[in-house]
Design an enzyme around this catalytic site. Structure first.
Site, PDB file in Angstrom:
ATOM      1  N   LYS A 152       4.719   3.400  -2.811  1.00 55.80           N
ATOM      2  CA  LYS A 152       3.933   3.233  -4.010  1.00 55.80           C
ATOM      3  C   LYS A 152       2.800   2.214  -3.836  1.00 55.80           C
ATOM      4  O   LYS A 152       1.818   2.238  -4.566  1.00 55.80           O
ATOM      5  CB  LYS A 152       4.843   2.728  -5.154  1.00 55.80           C
ATOM      6  N   GLY A 153       2.976   1.302  -2.904  1.00 60.29           N
ATOM      7  CA  GLY A 153       2.153   0.089  -2.866  1.00 60.29           C
ATOM      8  C   GLY A 153       0.655   0.284  -2.755  1.00 60.29           C
ATOM      9  O   GLY A 153      -0.113  -0.584  -3.160  1.00 60.29           O
TER      10      GLY A 153
ATOM     11  N   ASP B  86       2.984  -4.691   8.142  1.00 58.09           N
ATOM     12  CA  ASP B  86       3.896  -5.801   8.416  1.00 58.09           C
ATOM     13  C   ASP B  86       4.544  -5.551   9.780  1.00 58.09           C
ATOM     14  O   ASP B  86       3.938  -5.840  10.811  1.00 58.09           O
ATOM     15  CB  ASP B  86       4.904  -5.882   7.259  1.00 58.09           C
TER      16      ASP B  86
ATOM     17  N   LYS C 262      -0.899  -8.247   8.101  1.00 55.42           N
ATOM     18  CA  LYS C 262      -0.120  -9.491   8.096  1.00 55.42           C
ATOM     19  C   LYS C 262      -0.030 -10.080   9.491  1.00 55.42           C
ATOM     20  O   LYS C 262       0.183  -9.358  10.461  1.00 55.42           O
ATOM     21  CB  LYS C 262       1.281  -9.191   7.559  1.00 55.42           C
TER      22      LYS C 262
ATOM     23  N   PHE D 256       4.899 -13.417   1.602  1.00 56.35           N
ATOM     24  CA  PHE D 256       5.108 -12.225   0.791  1.00 56.35           C
ATOM     25  C   PHE D 256       4.051 -12.189  -0.296  1.00 56.35           C
ATOM     26  O   PHE D 256       3.918 -13.121  -1.091  1.00 56.35           O
ATOM     27  CB  PHE D 256       6.519 -12.200   0.188  1.00 56.35           C
TER      28      PHE D 256
ATOM     29  N   ARG E  81       2.754  -5.432  -9.837  1.00 52.04           N
ATOM     30  CA  ARG E  81       1.799  -4.416  -9.334  1.00 52.04           C
ATOM     31  C   ARG E  81       0.499  -4.430 -10.126  1.00 52.04           C
ATOM     32  O   ARG E  81      -0.553  -4.058  -9.625  1.00 52.04           O
ATOM     33  CB  ARG E  81       2.410  -3.012  -9.430  1.00 52.04           C
TER      34      ARG E  81
HETATM   35  P1  IMP Z   1       6.153  -2.283   7.639  1.00 55.37           P
HETATM   36  O1  IMP Z   1       6.783  -0.930   7.748  1.00 55.37           O
HETATM   37  O2  IMP Z   1       7.110  -3.393   8.020  1.00 55.37           O
HETATM   38  O3  IMP Z   1       4.822  -2.429   8.309  1.00 55.37           O
HETATM   39  O4  IMP Z   1       5.969  -2.559   6.120  1.00 55.37           O
HETATM   40  C1  IMP Z   1       4.989  -2.023   5.406  1.00 55.37           C
HETATM   41  C2  IMP Z   1       5.431  -1.834   3.974  1.00 55.37           C
HETATM   42  O5  IMP Z   1       6.302  -2.885   3.520  1.00 55.37           O
HETATM   43  C3  IMP Z   1       4.215  -1.908   3.105  1.00 55.37           C
HETATM   44  O6  IMP Z   1       3.717  -0.612   2.894  1.00 55.37           O
HETATM   45  C4  IMP Z   1       4.742  -2.532   1.838  1.00 55.37           C
HETATM   46  O7  IMP Z   1       5.228  -1.508   0.999  1.00 55.37           O
HETATM   47  C5  IMP Z   1       5.913  -3.369   2.257  1.00 55.37           C
HETATM   48  N1  IMP Z   1       5.549  -4.797   2.398  1.00 55.37           N
HETATM   49  C6  IMP Z   1       5.509  -5.505   3.542  1.00 55.37           C
HETATM   50  N2  IMP Z   1       5.138  -6.781   3.311  1.00 55.37           N
HETATM   51  C7  IMP Z   1       4.928  -6.870   1.975  1.00 55.37           C
HETATM   52  C8  IMP Z   1       4.497  -7.937   1.109  1.00 55.37           C
HETATM   53  O8  IMP Z   1       4.215  -9.077   1.508  1.00 55.37           O
HETATM   54  N3  IMP Z   1       4.380  -7.635  -0.210  1.00 55.37           N
HETATM   55  C9  IMP Z   1       4.663  -6.396  -0.707  1.00 55.37           C
HETATM   56  N4  IMP Z   1       5.053  -5.374   0.072  1.00 55.37           N
HETATM   57  C10 IMP Z   1       5.194  -5.603   1.397  1.00 55.37           C
HETATM   58 MG    MG Z   2       4.402   0.485   1.251  1.00 51.67          MG
END
Ligand code: IMP
Ligand code: MG
Length: 181
Positions: A45-46, A107, A135, A156, A169
């Protein structure tokens, strides 16, 4: 500072104005790529607010992309720790097209790596990736975004579509949570 019911505050990191300027610049970079029948795939959703602003900025740069969504969930230890599952897949035809995956934050890299692999498997001509926040953490899987909004400290972050436990959000800016001592 935005007040939350839990007496936390969100300290702004990127203002609405800064985000708007950066999103427009990203749209310019994407529009310069001469994409074939472009399909924007927003990761739910982000990224929904980022994607909504980005596609309108793309219109301003002369692009007429189709937009679709993939809803991915991460299961396992931590927020981003484990296995990625598809909760809703892209419906549009993909074969032979240039796809741009849009996500809020990179991330560990697992989500973007998974989404890219999935769309390549389905026969995209090319898959580019556009991330609002990169990040500053070591990646668990190697993935380098083609378009990046901002470098982001290892905190975060919430707002502009990103949540903590379904909250924040709606904030027009991006910030970090600070607990009231
Ligand atoms: P990854 O798969 O570890 O790269 O994480 C990516 C997903 O984790 C992003 O699409 C976000 O939905 C969530 N995410 C990672 N870090 C944060 C944060 O600091 N705030 C909010 N969502 C995060
Ligand atoms: Mg996400």
């Amino acid at each position: 500072m935005a007040e939350s019911p839990a007496a936390e505050t969100v300290k702004p990191l990127f203002s609405a104005e800064e985000i708007a300027r950066r999103v427009d610049a990203l749209a310019g970079e994407i529009a310069a790529c001469d994409l074939n029948d472009p399909l924007i795939v927003a990761v739910l959703k982000g990224s929904f607010i980022f994607a909504a602003d980005l596609i309108r900025a793309l219109h301003g740069h002369g692009l007429t992309p189709e937009i679709d969504f993939i809803f991915l969930g991460s299961y396992g230890p931590g927020t981003t720790g484990g296995e990625i599952k598809i909760l809703r897949d892209v419906e549009s035809a993909i074969e032979g097209r240039d796809v741009v995956i849009v996500d809020d934050i990179l991330d560990s890299g697992r989500t973007l790596h998974f989404a890219k692999g999935r769309l390549e498997e389905r026969g995209a001509r090319g898959v580019k990736t556009c991330i609002l926040l990169d990040k500053d953490v070591p990646r668990a899987v190697g993935v380098t975004p083609d378009f990046t909004g901002f470098e982001c400290p290892d905190r975060f972050v919430v707002g502009y579509g990103m949540d903590l436990g379904h909250r924040y959000r709606e904030l027009p800016f991006i910030g970090v949570i600070e607990s009231a001592a």
